[in-house]
Design a protein around this motif. Structure first.
Motif, PDB file in Angstrom:
ATOM      1  N   PRO A 132     -19.003 -32.375  50.536  1.00  2.31           N
ATOM      2  CA  PRO A 132     -20.128 -31.662  49.931  1.00  2.31           C
ATOM      3  C   PRO A 132     -20.265 -32.087  48.463  1.00  2.31           C
ATOM      4  O   PRO A 132     -19.273 -32.163  47.740  1.00  2.31           O
ATOM      5  N   PRO A 135     -21.939 -39.872  55.553  1.00  2.00           N
ATOM      6  CA  PRO A 135     -22.437 -38.578  55.074  1.00  2.00           C
ATOM      7  C   PRO A 135     -23.499 -37.975  55.994  1.00  2.00           C
ATOM      8  O   PRO A 135     -23.508 -36.759  56.245  1.00  2.00           O
ATOM      9  N   TYR A 194     -24.373 -33.663  51.481  1.00  2.23           N
ATOM     10  CA  TYR A 194     -23.166 -34.473  51.626  1.00  2.23           C
ATOM     11  C   TYR A 194     -23.363 -35.873  51.055  1.00  2.23           C
ATOM     12  O   TYR A 194     -24.437 -36.465  51.174  1.00  2.23           O
ATOM     13  N   ALA A 203     -20.213 -27.734  58.653  1.00  4.81           N
ATOM     14  CA  ALA A 203     -21.320 -27.992  57.733  1.00  4.81           C
ATOM     15  C   ALA A 203     -22.385 -26.924  57.899  1.00  4.81           C
ATOM     16  O   ALA A 203     -22.767 -26.591  59.022  1.00  4.81           O
TER      17      ALA A 203
END
Length: 288
Positions: free
Chosen positions: A258, A228, A244, A238
């Motif tokens: 997400p 993540p 995340y 992103a």
């Protein structure tokens, strides 16, 4: 490995700074970035362990001593890093402690002082090295435990506990994201789910063993726990203010997606009050 990381991971020419990078998720984050071409700085409390970790990784890796439990050490490390590098592409606030006894050198409860205030000061002292760098990012590592956190910004000396510190991490990441709008830099957050790391080293043996057993059951190695953070740091899609974590059941396992955080973490008044209180508590300035 997710397609986004296999295909979108070239980090050549970038400088990445990772706190707590001599072991666990921080080490795996640093190693993955170095293997993909980044120049990586391991910012760690124990410089001997940091150099050992750098040797294990090889490649273009260096180390700086950073003790997040001492604001003097944070300032010294930031000054050293500023002398070495005129730009930073990735600032990854990974280091953390849980159930650590005592107080910091500046009188704050250890978990809150290390996990939030140390990283707050560290980021504030270095953020100008990122602001003019296209695609630069600050990634702050939080935890599922943030959902149980409570904070009174009017009394940070009384703030305590791992959940409170992890809530503070998210409040900081989101407030920083708001203040970075219109700049080249984004602020994102991540959490690892469960992972077999050393973060429970200060906990009782029963508590530590139970958490490690759960992490192993779900296959959450440090390398998986780092994903993540790596997605928040390197995925071109992103965006500023995103969070995340593992996309599986209860966000414990799976590849990064997400994820949502608590309503409290999005409280704009609480975010702003914590920001102002953190500036006062740390004595740093911040150009955003």
């Amino acid at each position: 490995m997710n397609e986004w990381f296999r295909l979108e991971s070239d980090q050549h020419g970038r400088v990445a700074v990772v706190t707590g990078a001599n072991t666990g998720i921080g080490f795996e984050t640093a190693r993955a970035l170095a293997e993909r071409g980044a120049r990586v700085v391991l910012a760690c409390r124990d410089l001997r362990k940091a150099h050992a970790a750098a040797s294990r990784i090889g490649l273009d890796v260096e180390a700086v001593r950073l003790d997040l439990a001492s604001l003097d050490s944070v300032r010294e490390a930031a000054d050293e890093l500023r002398d070495r590098h005129d730009r930073i592409d990735l600032l990854i606030n990974n280091a953390g402690v849980t159930n650590a006894p005592g107080r910091t050198a500046d009188g704050f409860e250890m978990q809150f002082g290390v996990n939030h205030l140390g990283h707050f000061a560290w980021t504030a002292l270095l953020i100008d090295r990122l602001l003019d760098v296209p695609g630069s990012r600050v990634v702050t590592v939080s935890s599922i435990a943030h959902r149980f956190g409570r904070i009174d910004p009017d009394d940070l000396r009384a703030a305590s506990g791992y959940p409170a510190s992890k809530l503070a991490n998210l409040l900081f990441a989101y407030e920083l994201a708001k203040r970075l709008r219109g700049t080249e830099t984004a602020s994102l957050a991540a959490h690892p789910g469960g992972a077999t790391t050393e973060i429970f080293r200060h906990s009782s043996s029963a508590f530590r063993n139970a958490n490690l057993a759960i992490a192993r059951l779900f296959g959450r190695t440090p390398a998986m726990g780092a994903l993540p953070t790596l997605r928040a740091a390197t995925d071109p899609s992103a965006g500023n203010g995103e969070y995340y974590g593992p996309g599986g059941v209860f966000e414990i396992r799976g590849y990064p997606e997400p994820v949502k955080s608590s309503a409290r973490s999005h409280d704009e008044s609480l975010r702003n009050r914590l920001w102002e209180a953190s500036l006062q508590a740390t004595g740093v300035g911040c150009p955003v």
